[in-house]
Design an enzyme around this catalytic site. Structure first.
Site: not given
Ligand code: GDP
Length: 311
Positions: A109-111, A138, A142, A181
């Site tokens: 994962s990129s995490c 997490y 990974k 996501h």
């Molecule tokens: P990350 O890539 O591990 O940070 O995971 P996410 O894909 O959940 O979030 C990516 C970014 O999108 C973060 O800055 C969230 O705050 C933003 N975001 C905005 N709206 C949403 C939403 O409805 N769902 C999620 N998961 N993220 C959101």
């Protein structure tokens, strides 16, 4: 390795990446068996895993197993995510190592990258600093999977490696608005707002973070490409599109695909997470692989799949 004549096992048939791999194998007419969390008590049942390996006697294994999700899931259930992904490392990779499976591709994962690593993220930055706190548990699991590939290659001489994917989206997603996501999360919430004539949808955070988005079918295509051609001795490799979008741009693109006409409101009480994640996909590009699906086309296909599920 020539995949057309290889026995293949895909672990994680229920995940976005695993389901996309199974579909791609099917499209290519490959000899692939699929193993899912439900068949293995969420990867806690070594006998079920051993039986699946004994049944297919795989020459190549793709490991896309273990629970994952967006920022909200990571904050609410860090222990559950860590446990699920460590089980995969111990039980799935452990079984594959005992059986001396010659080729294994582990989906990391990129995490796994440090929060503040230089962008674009290159594999040399792995393990040079602390994880992003919203997904550290997490990420640790990974990273254990990634390191297991390195260790097994060193100790047993098997051609295993980890592929590190960009932020995934695609028709096989679970569409859980709270745990998905960003792309699928916004897609579901805007769809519901459109159905119910809700005038505004909250976009979490400031909208400023940037992510690189990879369509699930492109990921599957890249993983098959790498399984055939990649020299595992080079270690982990990034799989990404080499472009990034801000969350505000993502929200606008989703709005257009869904046909939602209300307002978007940034909810800054929700966390942004990592400010920028963009993988350096140079090594993969140098091998001659490119993604085929642009973000808007991938979103349209994803939304069509979601609407079909809803019917
Ligand atoms: P990350 O890539 O591990 O940070 O995971 P996410 O894909 O959940 O979030 C990516 C970014 O999108 C973060 O800055 C969230 O705050 C933003 N975001 C905005 N709206 C949403 C939403 O409805 N769902 C999620 N998961 N993220 C959101």
């Amino acid at each position: 390795m020539n995949l057309t004549s290889a026995r293949m096992l895909i672990c994680g048939g229920e995940t976005l990446a695993g389901a996309a791999l199974a579909e791609e194998a099917n499209r290519r007419g490959l000899d692939a068996a699929t193993l899912a969390a439900a068949d293995t008590s969420n990867w806690a049942d070594p006998d079920a895993i051993e039986a699946a390996f004994a049944g297919q006697d795989p020459e190549v294994v793709f490991v896309a197993a273990g629970e994952s999700g967006g920022i909200a899931l990571n904050r609410a259930h860090p222990a559950r995510l860590l446990e699920s992904n460590l089980r995969v490392v111990l039980n799935v990779l452990g079984t594959a190592a005992r059986r001396r499976v010659p080729r294994l591709v582990y989906l990391a994962s990129s995490c796994c990258y440090p929060r503040d690593a230089a962008q674009p993220l290159c594999v040399e930055s792995l393990m040079t600093g602390p994880f992003e706190p919203t997904n550290a548990a997490y990420s640790a699991a990974k990273l254990a999977g990634l390191m297991t590939c390195e260790a097994v290659r060193t100790e047993h001489g098997l051609a295993w490696f980890a592929a590190i994917p960009a932020t995934l989206f695609g028709p096989e997603d679970h569409f859980d608005p709270d745990h998905a996501h960003v792309a699928s999360g916004l897609l579901v919430r805007m769809h519901e707002a459109k159905q119910r004539n809700i005038p505004a949808v909250a976009v979490w955070g400031t909208g400023r973070p940037r992510r690189d988005f990879l369509f699930s079918r492109d990921l599957a295509d890249a993983l098959f490409f790498l399984a055939e051609k990649y020299d595992a001795a080079k270690g982990p490799i990034n799989v990404g599109p080499d472009t990034d979008l801000s969350i505000a741009e993502v929200a606008q693109a989703v709005k257009k695909v869904v046909g939602y006409e209300g307002q978007l409101e940034f909810d800054v009480s929700k966390p942004d997470g990592t400010p920028l994640k963009r993988l350096d996909a140079g090594p993969l590009r140098a091998m001659g692989w490119q993604p085929k699906t642009d973000f808007a086309a991938g979103l349209r296909e994803t939304y069509a799949a979601f609407c079909k599920l809803k019917r």
